[in-house]
Design a protein around this motif. Structure first.
Motif, mmCIF file in Angstrom:
data_model
loop_
_atom_site.group_PDB
_atom_site.id
_atom_site.type_symbol
_atom_site.label_atom_id
_atom_site.label_comp_id
_atom_site.label_asym_id
_atom_site.label_seq_id
_atom_site.Cartn_x
_atom_site.Cartn_y
_atom_site.Cartn_z
ATOM 1 N N TYR A 61 49.890 43.624 -16.539
ATOM 2 C CA TYR A 61 51.309 43.605 -16.226
ATOM 3 C C TYR A 61 51.706 42.291 -15.559
ATOM 4 O O TYR A 61 50.849 41.519 -15.106
ATOM 5 C CB TYR A 61 51.674 44.782 -15.314
ATOM 6 C CG TYR A 61 50.950 44.798 -13.976
ATOM 7 C CD1 TYR A 61 51.416 44.071 -12.885
ATOM 8 C CD2 TYR A 61 49.787 45.544 -13.808
ATOM 9 C CE1 TYR A 61 50.754 44.091 -11.665
ATOM 10 C CE2 TYR A 61 49.116 45.576 -12.593
ATOM 11 C CZ TYR A 61 49.609 44.846 -11.521
ATOM 12 O OH TYR A 61 48.952 44.854 -10.319
ATOM 13 N N ASN A 62 53.002 42.064 -15.526
ATOM 14 C CA ASN A 62 53.576 40.971 -14.753
ATOM 15 C C ASN A 62 54.014 41.513 -13.400
ATOM 16 O O ASN A 62 54.462 42.664 -13.298
ATOM 17 C CB ASN A 62 54.803 40.374 -15.446
ATOM 18 C CG ASN A 62 54.496 39.799 -16.802
ATOM 19 O OD1 ASN A 62 53.367 39.430 -17.089
ATOM 20 N ND2 ASN A 62 55.512 39.715 -17.651
ATOM 21 N N MET A 80 48.468 34.672 -13.802
ATOM 22 C CA MET A 80 47.359 35.258 -13.049
ATOM 23 C C MET A 80 46.042 35.190 -13.808
ATOM 24 O O MET A 80 44.967 35.223 -13.203
ATOM 25 C CB MET A 80 47.674 36.726 -12.716
ATOM 26 C CG MET A 80 48.885 36.922 -11.835
ATOM 27 S SD MET A 80 49.182 38.670 -11.418
ATOM 28 C CE MET A 80 49.866 39.279 -12.973
ATOM 29 N N ASP A 81 46.096 35.133 -15.129
ATOM 30 C CA ASP A 81 44.870 35.149 -15.925
ATOM 31 C C ASP A 81 44.240 33.771 -16.000
ATOM 32 O O ASP A 81 44.914 32.745 -15.840
ATOM 33 C CB ASP A 81 45.143 35.684 -17.337
ATOM 34 C CG ASP A 81 46.178 34.866 -18.102
ATOM 35 O OD1 ASP A 81 47.154 34.413 -17.481
ATOM 36 O OD2 ASP A 81 46.016 34.675 -19.315
ATOM 37 N N ALA A 142 54.617 36.272 -11.428
ATOM 38 C CA ALA A 142 53.194 36.088 -11.732
ATOM 39 C C ALA A 142 52.908 36.840 -13.028
ATOM 40 O O ALA A 142 52.992 38.074 -13.060
ATOM 41 C CB ALA A 142 52.332 36.615 -10.588
ATOM 42 N N VAL A 143 52.582 36.109 -14.083
ATOM 43 C CA VAL A 143 52.531 36.711 -15.411
ATOM 44 C C VAL A 143 51.100 36.866 -15.928
ATOM 45 O O VAL A 143 50.166 36.214 -15.459
ATOM 46 C CB VAL A 143 53.358 35.893 -16.433
ATOM 47 C CG1 VAL A 143 54.819 35.860 -16.023
ATOM 48 C CG2 VAL A 143 52.805 34.484 -16.586
ATOM 49 N N SER A 144 50.978 37.719 -16.915
ATOM 50 C CA SER A 144 49.700 37.964 -17.585
ATOM 51 C C SER A 144 49.705 37.315 -18.963
ATOM 52 O O SER A 144 50.729 36.844 -19.446
ATOM 53 C CB SER A 144 49.477 39.479 -17.727
ATOM 54 O OG SER A 144 50.520 40.060 -18.500
ATOM 55 N N TYR A 145 48.536 37.274 -19.565
ATOM 56 C CA TYR A 145 48.373 36.882 -20.976
ATOM 57 C C TYR A 145 48.732 35.429 -21.288
ATOM 58 O O TYR A 145 48.871 35.085 -22.456
ATOM 59 C CB TYR A 145 49.225 37.791 -21.881
ATOM 60 C CG TYR A 145 48.583 39.090 -22.269
ATOM 61 C CD1 TYR A 145 47.511 39.143 -23.153
ATOM 62 C CD2 TYR A 145 49.071 40.285 -21.760
ATOM 63 C CE1 TYR A 145 46.943 40.354 -23.528
ATOM 64 C CE2 TYR A 145 48.508 41.515 -22.123
ATOM 65 C CZ TYR A 145 47.446 41.539 -23.006
ATOM 66 O OH TYR A 145 46.885 42.739 -23.377
ATOM 67 N N GLU A 146 48.861 34.545 -20.307
ATOM 68 C CA GLU A 146 49.222 33.170 -20.645
ATOM 69 C C GLU A 146 48.146 32.495 -21.475
ATOM 70 O O GLU A 146 48.459 31.753 -22.415
ATOM 71 C CB GLU A 146 49.479 32.353 -19.367
ATOM 72 C CG GLU A 146 50.155 31.008 -19.594
ATOM 73 C CD GLU A 146 49.176 29.876 -19.927
ATOM 74 O OE1 GLU A 146 49.639 28.814 -20.395
ATOM 75 O OE2 GLU A 146 47.963 30.066 -19.714
#
Length: 391
Positions: A61-62, A80-81, A142-146
């Motif tokens: 999740y974000n 975050m990743d 703060a994001v995921s999957y970047e």
């Protein structure tokens, strides 16, 4: 009592940003980011700020934290990743056990992009702790999957209000303001042959031999397009990055596949880049009608750019002067990042953060702690400059 920028900086000086970054690096986030999101929530929730999450997929999740009233909005976006540590034997110290030495912090993600994320979180926390009455909304995103598709930012960009003042993408730019980034087009190209016993190769069609000519032609195209130039991000590129073919040492291979990575300049279109590649392949087929080739899309992200005279850029350069006592300088990001997701929505977006891109995705990844602290000052100053203080 009126709260000033100096009061915000004083709150920032009270935070142990090195400990914050160490905590983030120690949390593995190359498969899922949940632990990083939980950690940030545990730090920010006691501040009384609004916190929400956006599920991208189960367990991923974000995290969004908001401070200030609705209306104009400044988004501090970082991911975050991280990429996986790779061969741990190549690291001088365990990649998830952060080490501080010589003014640097070492560990996976220290540079890309937990350094920028820590600086953004620290700036957000300092502003909230100061109690300053912002004239708009500051959002820590703060994001995921970047690292594996930019899904996190793509979702948030679609939800973002058109009233936004702008977005700052936290990536390693060595404290330089980057106004553009390259796009990327990835294609899988397969050559088809006919299997046969290796003792009688004339009975088959060797797909690897066929692919050799394809690779040579693509290398020539790469050399040709690399002559193009962009003032901020340099030249485009085309590289064959993986190859697979054959099933056994005594079998003529009937299939060979390569993956190509084509980096695009702002102003280049994804479809035009693909057409250039297909034109080369079409020429090869014309020269040899028996050549069988298949093409499969592997992913694409458009390049993007913002004008140097955009009011958002002007405001951020002023914020940089106030926070760091110098002009930030203007540059471009050589890789791809999440800027495109917001620029395609017409939202003013730049890239800025501590660390150097050359340190990312490597063993013994590191970031200069002085740059992380300087970046935090800039992010705080940017919030004040872009959102103002309520009267």
């Amino acid at each position: 009592m009126t709260v000033s920028q100096e009061d915000v900086f004083a709150k920032l000086n009270q935070l142990d940003i090195t400990a914050l970054l160490s905590d983030l690096v120690a949390l593995p986030s190359f498969e899922r980011e949940e632990a990083v999101g939980e950690y940030l929530q545990s730090r920010l929730r006691p501040l009384g700020v609004e916190i929400s999450t956006t599920e991208i997929s189960p367990g991923r999740y974000n995290l969004l934290a908001h401070y200030g009233p609705s209306g104009r909005q400044l988004v501090l976006n970082s991911h975050m990743d991280t990429v996986p540590p790779g061969d741990v034997a190549r690291w001088s110290t365990p990649p998830l056990e952060p080490v501080v030495q010589g003014g640097r912090l070492y560990g996976r993600g220290a540079c890309d992009a937990k350094g920028p994320l820590a600086a953004m979180a620290a700036a957000f926390e300092a502003l909230a702790r100061s109690g300053i009455a912002l004239g708009g909304r500051l959002t820590l995103m703060a994001v995921s999957y970047e690292e594996t598709g930019a899904l996190g930012s793509a979702v948030e960009a679609e939800r973002l209000s058109d009233k936004s003042a702008g977005v700052i993408i936290g990536e390693p730019t060595a404290l330089e303001l980057h106004l553009a980034h390259k796009g990327v087009l990835r294609l899988a190209i397969s050559s088809l042959g006919k299997a046969a016993h290796a003792s009688m190769p004339e009975e088959g069609v060797n797909a690897i031999s066929r692919m050799a000519g394809v690779v040579a032609a693509l290398d020539a195209l790469g050399a040709d397009i690399s002559r193009r130039r962009h003032p901020l991000v340099g030249h485009p590129s085309l590289a064959v990055t993986t190859i697979q073919g054959g099933i056994a040492a005594n079998v003529v291979p009937d299939r060979c596949q390569i993956v190509i990575d084509r980096r695009l300049l702002p102003g280049e279109e994804l479809e035009e880049a693909r057409q250039e590649i297909e034109t080369v392949l079409h020429s090869l087929r014309n020269a040899d009608p028996t050549l069988e080739i298949e093409i499969e899309a592997q992913g694409a992200f458009a390049p993007s750019q913002i004008r140097v005279d955009d009011p958002f850029v002007v405001a951020l350069r002023e914020a940089g002067q106030e926070a760091l006592g110098r002009d930030l300088g203007i540059g471009g990001f050589a890789a791809c990042c999440d800027m495109w997701a917001f620029r395609r929505r017409g939202i003013p977006t730049v890239i800025f953060g501590p660390g150097k891109l050359a340190q990312a995705h490597k063993a013994d990844e590191w970031v200069e702690l002085a740059q992380v602290k300087a970046a935090a000052r800039f992010y705080a100053s940017a919030a004040l400059r872009c959102l103002g203080v309520a009267q």
